[in-house]
Design a protein around this motif. Structure first.
Motif, mmCIF file in Angstrom:
data_model
loop_
_atom_site.group_PDB
_atom_site.id
_atom_site.type_symbol
_atom_site.label_atom_id
_atom_site.label_comp_id
_atom_site.label_asym_id
_atom_site.label_seq_id
_atom_site.Cartn_x
_atom_site.Cartn_y
_atom_site.Cartn_z
ATOM 1 N N ILE A 180 -25.611 41.175 -31.632
ATOM 2 C CA ILE A 180 -26.153 40.723 -33.081
ATOM 3 C C ILE A 180 -25.802 39.107 -33.007
ATOM 4 O O ILE A 180 -27.026 38.745 -33.281
ATOM 5 C CB ILE A 180 -25.204 41.341 -34.146
ATOM 6 N N SER A 181 -24.860 39.032 -32.604
ATOM 7 C CA SER A 181 -24.526 37.404 -32.889
ATOM 8 C C SER A 181 -24.780 36.281 -32.160
ATOM 9 O O SER A 181 -24.694 35.020 -32.125
ATOM 10 C CB SER A 181 -23.436 37.181 -33.755
ATOM 11 N N GLU A 182 -24.862 36.967 -30.698
ATOM 12 C CA GLU A 182 -24.835 35.883 -29.593
ATOM 13 C C GLU A 182 -26.014 36.366 -28.610
ATOM 14 O O GLU A 182 -25.944 36.615 -27.178
ATOM 15 C CB GLU A 182 -23.407 35.950 -28.803
ATOM 16 N N LEU B 240 -21.472 43.788 -31.109
ATOM 17 C CA LEU B 240 -21.143 42.266 -32.267
ATOM 18 C C LEU B 240 -21.591 41.314 -31.505
ATOM 19 O O LEU B 240 -22.416 40.397 -31.850
ATOM 20 C CB LEU B 240 -19.740 42.121 -32.510
ATOM 21 N N ALA B 241 -21.658 41.096 -29.935
ATOM 22 C CA ALA B 241 -22.388 40.070 -29.295
ATOM 23 C C ALA B 241 -23.719 40.048 -29.354
ATOM 24 O O ALA B 241 -24.440 38.959 -29.313
ATOM 25 C CB ALA B 241 -21.569 40.079 -27.927
ATOM 26 N N TYR C 142 -21.692 35.682 -22.139
ATOM 27 C CA TYR C 142 -20.889 36.063 -23.552
ATOM 28 C C TYR C 142 -21.165 37.525 -23.770
ATOM 29 O O TYR C 142 -20.182 38.185 -24.048
ATOM 30 C CB TYR C 142 -21.542 35.309 -24.605
ATOM 31 N N LEU D 56 -16.711 44.844 -27.598
ATOM 32 C CA LEU D 56 -17.164 44.254 -28.605
ATOM 33 C C LEU D 56 -18.667 43.805 -28.464
ATOM 34 O O LEU D 56 -19.234 43.049 -29.053
ATOM 35 C CB LEU D 56 -16.518 43.081 -29.064
ATOM 36 N N GLU E 118 -14.484 43.875 -23.746
ATOM 37 C CA GLU E 118 -13.634 43.920 -24.660
ATOM 38 C C GLU E 118 -13.901 44.962 -25.797
ATOM 39 O O GLU E 118 -13.456 45.055 -26.754
ATOM 40 C CB GLU E 118 -13.371 42.600 -25.509
ATOM 41 N N ALA F 278 -17.926 40.201 -23.899
ATOM 42 C CA ALA F 278 -17.636 40.909 -25.050
ATOM 43 C C ALA F 278 -17.882 42.305 -24.828
ATOM 44 O O ALA F 278 -17.041 43.151 -25.352
ATOM 45 C CB ALA F 278 -18.830 40.577 -26.315
#
Lengths: 542, 386
Positions: free
Chosen positions: B227-229, B224-225, B212, B221, B219, B216
């Motif tokens: 932080i949340s993944e 963000l990954a 994941y 991102l 791309e 990310a």
């Protein structure tokens, strides 16, 4: 301003919902899938000739690729194609539009039933941001339209007892319309109506006339569908997907040996399937099947909605709710059609119960907020509210990444990614070739057959439907796949033979060609979102 | 006279259970689990197992304990609980396979009975709780780790510290040798801990996080990954998912999760779902719901296992489900004059009889073949580690 607070909030919620359904919806999902393309060309054909691609005049069911699709989405799409032309946007427009329209409709439904603006706003907000609803609204998926009709049908069904006869007609109309829209409601609607009538017998007794009108209208409107089911192959799909044909049941449960108790075994197997809809993995982790199985994707509800759902169930049980029994029947019978199929449990086929699940979640959310407000200390309120909001933000970020990054990578192939580019290449270069050969095998792990590349060619080359309906088409007479019309041939490529053919354009997956193609033979490589090659476009060099 | 009648009825229930056990044994034996060493013996490098014959005796003990517990809770309807347990295939399958958790269940029931006695017969209650804690503590690391949590919640939510202070002293004293062993055999302790808590060493989870975050990152991102993944969030999510999953009714009333990984027999007959739902609905409104929430801690060993739901480990939670069913059944019987209750009762009965016939026929006809098909060999007859 205060006077219009509800209206302004509702408009903002609807705009948010619309944005989430519309933004880049022609790029994500990464390609029109087999069902979308099939609906699209049939709609285009009907729009131009009044007949489907098989030449049937305004059919009640679309034969499509042999799966006999329901007609309403096709007819609605014809309007959309008329407005926007034959393109990806037109195909997906109707779901974006109805998926957005359902948000204010749901607000009105909740407001009229519960007479509570707050609940109606929270409910419509949850629907607007629902990953479940957003996902299926971003593509052409008949259950979104069906869920809208179900909402209207059941709403008018409830109103039937308080209002005039128009509600009786409207309810019957929308409920039966649902049956023309998607396969699952064909079972859901009759089961829902019969169960509601049985469990509300006393209430209905006092409205005998309305019931007679309602049932008669249903029967009259439903007759063409019954005819199509019995005589035009529309029942084929139903018999194909029944639970008794389930692979697990036949091979693993019965072990292909039969006994007196096979039917009760089937009932218990069905019960197992029915209860599996409560699986938290389906509800919160990967119910939408947007990522690779076994990973964390998105469920039909966000993970932070778990406490809302639990509190909502309690609230729903405890609270005096108008038409409670109809809500319960809606939920329980709504699962029924999908539970008796032999496929994996499918969130999309349950969209007609989305309103009731979102209602329960909204009830729970309001209960949860009341609990936070009831906390005696300010710092307690702050910690709980902040902590919960933080978790919700993390969940939303994961949802965004799932939509934007993980879903196209994981499911590009199952959305037939690459076929569009191949078809567009054909459109732009076909004049230079005598024949175009398309190998329908594809796959990352290994080759498997897809029978619909010809539909992509028809759609993206805007092939004249009248010509297609009338021209000679050649199909294989044995089990090997072969289909030819005009200069397009869809068959397996045998490079040992085909490499000597001049003036022929070959399109196939890497499985169709040898690894040592001559330099310059590959004209273009088409890739999936995850970077794997989907198709090679090849012309043999002499 | 009344007691004699109850005893003879109980003997009938016991007989029924052992008949069912024999049926499974005749069709499936010698299927068995890989025997599990007792925790303290594993710690010191010895191999001490619970012998197979003891499971059969402990199973009778479990039934008797359920009966006497039920007597305390339900009074004159006390036979319903052992009856529900006896006609549920769950424990029978585990007994013939030599499940270590049948042995642990015995101590848990002893402890629960002790807890019930605590208010009236303080010493006997404390003694039984001590026996239970020593039994599970010396036998299973997972349950040893659970003891402090259970005790803390019990003290805060159910019984005052004053009632428990006698046995706190006894327990501390008797568990001392175990803690000494853990201290002196720390490497062995770590290995056992890793084996018992597979959830924290799930390579699939770490793989998913890497995939994941990598995707990310490509791309743009990646932040963000992160932080949340990340692995912490996904581990928490995984635990939450597994914990919730243990409490889903389909685990208990349908073959959603396969007994011994291959069977199509449900752990508890589906007909009992009706009284279960009814009982739960009413129990939630009572103050006793605290005990119900506390008892959900018993699903933790299953949460910690490699499988999503481990019916073998989950058997220690079975009495809770059985008691809720019994409560629902009793309430239905008490209210049977009301039409809807009567319909529920009759429906329950019909479903139980029908499914019993189906299950018995299916065990004789297909269960062995299913085992062979699932495990693809017949020689070893082992159905996995515990």
């Amino acid at each position: 301003m205060r006077k219009h607070f509800v209206l302004i909030t509702l408009i903002l919620i609807t705009l948010l919902g619309g944005f989430l359904r519309f933004y880049k919806n022609t790029e994500n999902p990464p390609s029109l899938n087999g069902d979308e393309i099939s609906f699209a060309y049939t709609a285009y054909s009907i729009l131009n000739t009044g007949r489907d691609e098989y030449g049937k005049f305004l059919p009640i069911t679309f034969q499509a690729v042999g799966d006999y699709k329901n007609p309403i989405p096709g007819y609605i799409m014809a309007i959309s194609i008329k407005l926007f032309g034959l393109n990806d946007f037109a195909v997906r427009f109707q779901n974006f539009f109805i998926g957005t329209l359902i948000i204010p409709s749901f607000f009105l439904f909740l407001f009229k039933i519960f007479k509570e603006k707050r609940l109606a706003l929270v409910g419509s907000f949850f629907l607007a941001i629902s990953s479940w609803h957003i996902f299926y609204s971003r593509m052409e998926y008949e259950y979104i339209i069906a869920s809208f009709f179900v909402l209207l049908g059941i709403w008018f069904f409830m109103k039937m007892f308080d209002g005039g006869r128009k509600w009786t007609f409207l309810s019957a109309f929308f409920l039966i319309l649902t049956m023309y829209t998607a396969p699952a409601p064909r079972l859901f609607v009759p089961v829902f109506i019969v169960t509601s009538l049985i469990f509300n017998f006393r209430k209905f007794k006092t409205h005998r006339n309305k019931i007679i009108i309602f049932v008669s209208t249903c029967v009259i409107l439903g007759l063409p569908l019954v005819y199509a089911t019995l005589f035009q192959g529309a029942g084929t799909r139903l018999t194909m997907v029944l639970i008794s044909n389930d692979v697990e049941f036949q091979r693993y449960i019965l072990l292909n040996s039969h006994s007196f108790f096979d039917f009760p075994m089937l009932i218990f197997f069905w019960i197992k399937r029915y209860l599996s809809y409560l699986d938290p993995n389906f509800l919160f982790i990967n119910g939408l099947n947007m990522t690779v199985p076994g990973t964390f994707g998105l469920g039909v509800l966000y993970l932070f909605e778990l406490p809302f759902l639990l509190l909502g169930i309690i609230e729903f049980i405890k609270r005096k709710i108008p038409y409670k029994s109809i809500f319960v029947i809606w939920l329980l019978t709504g699962i029924f059609p999908d539970s008796i199929t032999n496929n994996q449990i499918h969130a999309g086929r349950l969209l007609h119960i989305a309103p009731i699940i979102i209602l329960i979640t909204a009830l729970g959310a309001i209960r949860f907020c009341k609990w936070i407000v009831s906390l005696s200390k300010v710092y307690q309120r702050f910690i709980v509210a902040f902590g919960f909001s933080f978790v919700a933000v993390l969940v939303f970020i994961h949802a965004f990444l799932t939509f934007a990054v993980h879903f196209p990578r994981a499911k590009g192939e199952s959305f037939d990614e690459g076929l569009k580019q191949a078809a567009l290449y054909i459109r732009d270069h076909q004049e230079s070739y005598n024949e175009i050969v398309f190998d329908p095998r594809r796959g990352i792990e290994g080759p498997y057959l897809v029978s619909n590349p010809y539909l992509y060619v028809l759609f993206y080359t805007k092939y004249d439907p009248k010509t297609y309906q009338t021209e000679t088409k050649i199909h294989s007479k044995d089990s090997t796949y072969y289909f030819k019309f005009n200069k397009y041939t869809f068959r397996q490529i045998d490079w040992t033979v085909d490499q000597d053919k001049k003036g022929v354009l070959f399109i196939g997956s890497p499985w169709s060609f040898p690894k040592d193609l001559k330099e310059g033979e590959i004209l273009e490589k088409i890739y999936l979102s995850n970077g794997y090659p989907a198709f090679y476009i090849v012309s043999p060099k002499w | 006279m009344k007691t004699k009648k109850q005893i003879s009825l109980f003997a009938g229930i016991l007989l029924l259970h052992y008949l069912f056990l024999t049926l499974i044994q005749n069709n499936l034996y010698p299927i068995h689990f890989d025997p599990k060493k007792l925790f303290f013996s594993d710690l010191i490098g010895k191999s001490l197992y619970v012998p197979q014959w003891l499971f059969y005796i402990l199973e009778a003990g479990n039934l008797i304990l359920l009966w006497i517990i039920s007597k305390k809770i339900f009074n004159k309807y006390s036979l319903i609980t052992p009856f529900v347990y006896s006609v549920s295939p769950w424990s029978s399958y585990l007994v013939i396979a030599g499940s270590f958790y049948i042995y642990l269940l015995f101590f848990i029931l002893v402890g629960f009975y002790g807890l019930l006695l605590l208010k009236y017969k303080n010493f006997l209650g404390a003694l039984l709780i001590s026996v239970a804690i020593l039994g599970v503590g010396y036998s299973s690391l997972t349950l040893l780790l659970l003891i402090p949590a259970v005790l803390l919640i019990t003290v805060f939510k159910i019984i005052s510290f004053k009632d428990l202070k006698i046995f706190f002293v006894i327990i501390t004293f008797l568990l001392f040798p175990l803690f000494f062993l853990i201290q002196t055999h720390s490497v062995a302790f770590r290995n056992i801990l890793d084996n018992e808590t597979k959830i924290f060493s799930d390579p699939g989870l770490l793989n998913m996080v890497n995939n994941y975050q990598g995707a990310a990152q490509q791309e743009g991102l990646g932040k963000l990954a992160k932080i949340s993944e990340n692995k912490y969030l996904f581990t928490v999510e995984n635990i939450l998912l597994k914990y919730t999953k243990q409490l889903v009714p389909s685990n208990y009333f349908t073959p959603q999760e396969k007994l011994l990984n291959f069977s199509f027999t449900p752990p508890i007959l589906f007909g009992f779902l009706i009284p279960f739902v009814y009982g739960l609905y009413h129990l939630i409104k009572l103050p006793q719901r605290k005990v119900l929430f506390l008892s959900s801690l018993l699903v933790i060993p299953s949460v910690l296992s490699r499988n999503m739901v481990d019916l073998n480990r989950l058997i220690i939670f079975a009495p809770v489900v059985i008691i809720v069913i019994s409560y629902g059944l009793i309430e239905l019987i008490k209210n049977k004059k009301k039409k809807i209750h009567n319909i529920f009762l009759i429906l329950t009965l019909i479903l139980i009889i029908l499914q019993s016939l189906v299950v018995i026929s299916d065990i004789q006809l297909r269960e062995k073949a299913r085992f062979t098909k699932y495990y693809e060999f017949e020689q070893n007859y082992e159905v996995g580690k515990q």
